[in-house]
Write a protein that holds these residues in place. Structure first.
Motif, mmCIF file in Angstrom:
data_model
loop_
_atom_site.group_PDB
_atom_site.id
_atom_site.type_symbol
_atom_site.label_atom_id
_atom_site.label_comp_id
_atom_site.label_asym_id
_atom_site.label_seq_id
_atom_site.Cartn_x
_atom_site.Cartn_y
_atom_site.Cartn_z
ATOM 1 N N LEU A 1 0.835 -1.195 0.000
ATOM 2 C CA LEU A 1 0.000 0.000 0.000
ATOM 3 C C LEU A 1 0.870 1.245 0.000
ATOM 4 N N LEU A 2 1.881 1.269 0.856
ATOM 5 C CA LEU A 2 2.755 2.437 0.947
ATOM 6 C C LEU A 2 3.446 2.711 -0.383
ATOM 7 N N LEU A 3 3.966 1.675 -1.036
ATOM 8 C CA LEU A 3 4.654 1.866 -2.309
ATOM 9 C C LEU A 3 3.718 2.422 -3.371
ATOM 10 N N SER A 4 2.449 2.038 -3.334
ATOM 11 C CA SER A 4 1.490 2.584 -4.298
ATOM 12 C C SER A 4 1.188 4.049 -4.000
ATOM 13 N N VAL A 5 1.119 4.403 -2.715
ATOM 14 C CA VAL A 5 0.874 5.800 -2.345
ATOM 15 C C VAL A 5 2.072 6.675 -2.746
ATOM 16 N N ILE A 6 3.278 6.157 -2.569
ATOM 17 C CA ILE A 6 4.497 6.906 -2.918
ATOM 18 C C ILE A 6 4.489 7.322 -4.379
ATOM 19 N N GLU A 7 3.921 6.489 -5.237
ATOM 20 C CA GLU A 7 3.955 6.765 -6.676
ATOM 21 C C GLU A 7 2.850 7.716 -7.130
ATOM 22 N N PRO B 1 8.062 0.526 -9.812
ATOM 23 C CA PRO B 1 8.325 -0.889 -10.115
ATOM 24 C C PRO B 1 9.267 -1.045 -11.308
ATOM 25 N N GLY B 2 10.040 -2.127 -11.309
ATOM 26 C CA GLY B 2 11.035 -2.346 -12.350
ATOM 27 C C GLY B 2 10.459 -2.383 -13.749
ATOM 28 N N ASN B 3 9.253 -2.968 -13.927
ATOM 29 C CA ASN B 3 8.690 -3.068 -15.268
ATOM 30 C C ASN B 3 8.124 -1.752 -15.778
ATOM 31 N N ALA C 1 14.819 -1.184 -8.772
ATOM 32 C CA ALA C 1 13.566 -0.988 -8.045
ATOM 33 C C ALA C 1 13.729 -1.408 -6.585
ATOM 34 N N VAL C 2 13.212 -0.593 -5.687
ATOM 35 C CA VAL C 2 13.296 -0.879 -4.254
ATOM 36 C C VAL C 2 12.724 -2.255 -3.937
ATOM 37 N N ARG C 3 11.595 -2.588 -4.541
ATOM 38 C CA ARG C 3 10.953 -3.869 -4.266
ATOM 39 C C ARG C 3 11.888 -5.046 -4.548
ATOM 40 N N ASP C 4 12.806 -4.902 -5.521
ATOM 41 C CA ASP C 4 13.682 -6.009 -5.918
ATOM 42 C C ASP C 4 14.811 -6.260 -4.921
ATOM 43 N N ALA D 1 13.071 -1.966 3.765
ATOM 44 C CA ALA D 1 14.477 -1.817 4.136
ATOM 45 C C ALA D 1 15.327 -2.555 3.109
ATOM 46 N N VAL D 2 16.295 -1.847 2.527
ATOM 47 C CA VAL D 2 17.161 -2.447 1.517
ATOM 48 C C VAL D 2 18.122 -3.427 2.185
#
Length: 312
Positions: free
Chosen positions: A12-18, A180-182, A196-199, A207-208
């Motif tokens: 959810l947070l990653l979607s809000v960030i974008e 996201p990477g794609n 991408a952070v998610r990767d 956290a990386v």
């Protein structure tokens, strides 16, 4: 990282960030993400920004926002529902919650060995930050790290490229992207590896993990099927599946210049200018001398009549 922040909260947070404003309505946050919203609020990552006078229905399960009115009797904002009568809307649901990037970036890089360990520097307001130089497992030199969001937007990508040109990468720069990477551009600016952070994040996504990041940097972040790909720092070149490694900084500089020219569609460069830019003395006036001791460079580089180029 608070254990209460799970993968769904991170997603959810990653979607809000974008989103353009990196914000979400309180009514949407609590109405549709009620299970994960408290953890993000308690961690201080989502904080109230301002208040609206609209909300999604709490009684009729409609998606459209409803205008709210003040009820002196109930001493609260709310609306009249045909099925439930007067419905008061909690104060939190009137707020707009925005990402606290200061808190978020601290948590994102908390496992990295950064120097200097200081507050991130905002390079492009609300979009791109410089967080310091990271010492990654398996790499002797520290690597500068930037963090960006919404890099899939062409206008914002242009601002990133303009910033990168004004602040050239010293060999290699890692750009961690919330996008996201794609959805990331495939034509990455020279000297930058876009990840991408998610990767490279932990199970919770916030956290990386240094080992994951080091592995991605070593593998490169090429996002397309080009027959020739180059690691962002010029340390290796892959030509139709064959990898060539270069340990010397001057040889890497040659590879970076010729690869960039090949990517641009105008591959031929003046050999003298390439060698000078790479830092060679005037006594080194051919690629043969620059790559003395190895011959495999001839499998993808050519030079004739004072010019040189990369080929397939």
């Amino acid at each position: 990282m608070p254990s209460s922040i799970d993968r769904k909260a991170a997603d959810l947070l990653l979607s809000v960030i974008e989103t353009p404003d990196a914000a979400i309505r309180g009514s949407v946050l609590d109405g549709y993400y009620g299970r994960v919203a408290p953890a993000l609020k308690e961690a201080g990552i989502l904080q109230p920004k301002d208040h609206l006078r609209a909300a999604v229905s709490l009684a009729d399960h409609e998606d459209e926002p409803i205008n709210l009115t003040w009820s002196p009797e109930h001493r609260a904002y709310g609306y009249f529902s045909p099925t439930a009568g007067w419905v008061s809307v909690p104060g939190d649901q009137l707020a707009t919650f925005r990402v606290n990037f200061s808190r978020l970036l601290d948590q994102l890089v908390e496992r990295l060995d950064l120097s200097p360990r200081s507050a991130p520097v905002e390079l492009v307001p609300d979009l791109l930050w410089e967080v310091g130089d990271a010492r990654l497992p398996g790499r002797s030199k520290r690597t500068p790290v930037w963090i960006g969001r919404r890099l899939g937007d062409p206008a914002i990508w242009k601002r990133f490229i303009d910033t990168a040109r004004k602040r050239p990468a010293p060999g290699l720069r890692i750009v961690l992207s919330f996008t996201p990477g794609n959805c990331l551009p495939t034509d990455v600016h020279l000297g930058h590896t876009l990840i991408a952070v998610r990767d490279v994040a932990d199970h919770y996504g916030l956290a990386v993990v240094p080992d994951l990041l080091a592995a991605r940097v070593a593998a490169g972040s090429q996002l397309n099927d080009d027959p020739i790909t180059m690691a962002a720092d010029g340390a290796s070149l892959t030509v139709r599946g064959t990898r060539y490694a270069f340990s010397g900084s001057k040889q890497r500089a040659i590879i970076r210049q010729l690869y960039d020219a090949w990517k641009s569609g105008h591959p031929e460069l003046l050999t003298a200018e390439v060698l000078e830019s790479a830092g060679f003395s005037t006594s080194v006036n051919t690629l043969g001398k620059a790559f003395s001791g190895r011959s495999d460079w001839r499998e993808f580089l050519n030079e004739e009549h004072g010019r040189c180029w990369m080929f397939l």
